[in-house]
Design a protein around this motif. Structure first.
Motif, PDB file in Angstrom:
ATOM      1  N   HIS A   1      20.879 -13.008  42.726  1.00 50.54           N
ATOM      2  CA  HIS A   1      19.595 -13.503  43.231  1.00 50.54           C
ATOM      3  C   HIS A   1      18.447 -12.533  42.939  1.00 50.54           C
ATOM      4  O   HIS A   1      17.277 -12.894  43.099  1.00 50.54           O
ATOM      5  CB  HIS A   1      19.681 -13.774  44.731  1.00 50.54           C
ATOM      6  N   ILE A   2      18.776 -11.310  42.532  1.00 44.41           N
ATOM      7  CA  ILE A   2      17.722 -10.368  42.158  1.00 44.41           C
ATOM      8  C   ILE A   2      16.909 -10.924  40.997  1.00 44.41           C
ATOM      9  O   ILE A   2      15.714 -10.646  40.865  1.00 44.41           O
ATOM     10  CB  ILE A   2      18.333  -8.989  41.785  1.00 44.41           C
ATOM     11  N   PHE A   3      17.541 -11.756  40.152  1.00 44.42           N
ATOM     12  CA  PHE A   3      16.815 -12.360  39.032  1.00 44.42           C
ATOM     13  C   PHE A   3      15.745 -13.332  39.527  1.00 44.42           C
ATOM     14  O   PHE A   3      14.722 -13.518  38.872  1.00 44.42           O
ATOM     15  CB  PHE A   3      17.779 -13.072  38.082  1.00 44.42           C
ATOM     16  N   ASN A   4      15.996 -13.990  40.682  1.00 46.14           N
ATOM     17  CA  ASN A   4      14.994 -14.916  41.219  1.00 46.14           C
ATOM     18  C   ASN A   4      13.676 -14.200  41.464  1.00 46.14           C
ATOM     19  O   ASN A   4      12.597 -14.705  41.133  1.00 46.14           O
ATOM     20  CB  ASN A   4      15.487 -15.536  42.534  1.00 46.14           C
ATOM     21  N   PHE A   5      13.770 -13.025  42.075  1.00 48.52           N
ATOM     22  CA  PHE A   5      12.569 -12.239  42.375  1.00 48.52           C
ATOM     23  C   PHE A   5      11.833 -11.880  41.089  1.00 48.52           C
ATOM     24  O   PHE A   5      10.608 -12.022  40.991  1.00 48.52           O
ATOM     25  CB  PHE A   5      12.970 -10.990  43.154  1.00 48.52           C
ATOM     26  N   MET A   6      12.574 -11.428  40.080  1.00 42.59           N
ATOM     27  CA  MET A   6      11.948 -11.024  38.820  1.00 42.59           C
ATOM     28  C   MET A   6      11.332 -12.216  38.086  1.00 42.59           C
ATOM     29  O   MET A   6      10.237 -12.115  37.513  1.00 42.59           O
ATOM     30  CB  MET A   6      12.990 -10.344  37.924  1.00 42.59           C
ATOM     31  N   GLU A   7      12.026 -13.361  38.118  1.00 41.30           N
ATOM     32  CA  GLU A   7      11.497 -14.549  37.449  1.00 41.30           C
ATOM     33  C   GLU A   7      10.218 -15.043  38.131  1.00 41.30           C
ATOM     34  O   GLU A   7       9.268 -15.467  37.464  1.00 41.30           O
ATOM     35  CB  GLU A   7      12.559 -15.653  37.439  1.00 41.30           C
TER      36      GLU A   7
END
Length: 471
Positions: free
Chosen positions: A319-325
């Motif tokens: 879910h860390i990718f959600n923040f970056m996206e």
């Protein structure tokens, strides 16, 4: 003869140590999520042999059994029909919150806050893509039109569709954070809206130099936080805890008036003067670091991310990718992670296809091919946990295929118009720039070919599977 849902439910309960070993049970879109008292009582092999089970594993302190969309609802009803204690997903999350290390717990909390708002960001990304098609000069030329022929009111309408979610993103984040941390969501919405109040200098205008930040006490810069994530997240986190603390101490007779008043007063003061400046600065640093990685030359970023992304999925902190996206879309209106993630997912699905076509095991074949189709729609857990990780080598072959596709995605500088829809549905995120679409399809094709070919020749055979089972 196919077994009934009730028979499958009984087999599940028996395989995990009986009803007495179940603390609570819930389900999500694809998985049965079970909290058990003693994980040692679980017979993993027996669980995986149950009809309709596509994989099982521990994650976030929960024993998760993958059944797939639709099927999981029926099995859940059958299990609860046997008298097993059912709890909401939120309560199961609460019971499992102390599981894992500090980093995993932090990412899990981030996921709990951001996942509920992803659907509106997905819709916004699709609106951006459709708007890009409508405004594309080449497409307009095919229709014998130019941009001047489009009504300004229609353009304004499309801007409402594409800009609203990101303009008021802090309200969405603060609402979700209040909900996750046990506060009143309506207070989160109001605090988030306060952060983007039109009376404050617009963050985008300050960024391009057309407006200046307000200076309080001649020192503290104050602006609106349009598109910001971290300030709203921490305002929501701290605000929810403050509200709960106040409710315990304020008499019931005046609670309705005093608690919201103090919560809003304290949190908007902290939000504008302390939390906002600090965490917006941190957010800027994270975004700069993310962009630096993505801009590495020679496709290095795609190669590395394409290889490791599905490993990160296995660890449960993806879910860390959600923040970056979200940050990329808010700042640049495009998302470079999406095509790389799509490549990684395609390769895992391709490895699963290779296993399904090569095996003579009827059960494995029946499991592998539908799981691969699920991966091509953007859900890789059935393929990963049901097939590839079970035999390990197909998973590694899929990682290599993801690296190859990610390398090309980075080399071609592919940029999606949104987030959270990937692989085949992700095509919709590349129709904004028709010129990118063939390269996106090429990335998916290369990922598939590499993942499939490596698995077919080196990653799986029934003999290899039998030897692994014997060990």
């Amino acid at each position: 003869m196919a077994k009934t849902d009730q028979q499958i439910a009984r087999e599940v309960i028996d395989a995990i140590g009986g009803q007495d070993n179940v603390s609570s049970i819930a389900h999500c879109a694809t998985r049965l999520r079970i909290m058990v008292h003693d994980k040692e009582q679980i017979d993993q092999e027996k669980v995986e042999e149950i009809e309709k089970v596509k994989g099982a594993f521990f994650n976030s302190g929960q024993y998760q059994i993958i059944f797939g969309t639709g099927t999981v609802n029926k099995i859940y009803e059958a299990v609860t029909g046997l008298g097993v204690t059912a709890k909401s997903k939120e309560k199961v999350k609460t019971e499992s919150v102390k599981q894992g290390n500090a980093f995993q717990r932090a990412i899990r909390i981030f996921g709990d806050v951001f996942v509920p708002i992803i659907p509106v960001l997905v819709a916004t990304g699709l609106f951006m893509g459709l708007r890009g098609v409508i405004m594309n000069e080449q497409i307009l030329a095919w229709l014998g039109m130019t941009a001047e022929d489009i009504s300004p009111n229609f353009i304004l309408f499309t801007q409402v569709l594409t800009d609203t979610a990101f303009a008021f993103l802090p309200a969405l984040v603060a609402w979700s954070a209040f909900k996750v941390f046990g506060g009143s969501p309506i207070l989160g919405i109001v605090l988030g809206l306060m952060l983007v109040n039109p009376a404050l200098p617009n963050a985008y205008a300050v960024g391009d130099g057309s407006a200046e930040a307000l200076k309080f006490f001649g020192l503290i810069p104050v602006v609106g936080y349009q598109g910001s994530v971290l300030p709203a997240f921490f305002v929501g986190l701290i605000g929810a805890k403050l509200e709960r603390a106040l409710r315990k101490r304020i008499p019931d007779a005046i609670d309705l008036i005093v608690t919201p008043f103090l919560t809003l007063l304290v949190m908007i003061t902290l939000g504008l003067f302390v939390i906002g400046p600090i965490f917006h600065g941190l957010e800027t640093v994270i975004l700069s670091g993310t962009k630096w990685v993505l801009d590495l030359p020679y496709g290095i970023a795609g190669l590395v991310i394409g290889f490791f992304q599905q490993i990160i999925v296995v660890t449960g902190v993806h879910h860390i990718f959600n923040f970056m996206e979200i940050q990329l879309l808010e700042e640049f209106k495009y998302n470079e992670f999406n095509p790389i993630i799509s490549a990684a997912m395609t390769a895992q699905g391709a490895a699963t296809v290779a296993v399904g076509l090569k095996t003579r095991n009827a059960k494995l074949k029946a499991l592998a091919l539908p799981s691969a189709f699920s991966a091509f729609l953007g859900i890789t857990e059935p393929a990963i946990f049901g097939v590839n990780l079970r035999y390990f080598k197909p998973f590694i072959c899929g990682l290599v295929g993801g690296a190859a596709g990610g390398f090309l995605a980075s080399l071609f500088h592919l940029k999606a118009s949104g987030m959270a829809i990937t692989v085949l549905p992700g095509i919709l995120l590349f129709i904004q720039d028709i010129g990118q679409l063939p390269f996106y399809l090429l990335v998916l094709a290369v990922s598939f070919i590499v993942g499939f070919t490596l698995t077919w020749f080196f990653g799986y055979s029934d003999k290899m599977a039998e030897e692994l089972k014997a060990k």
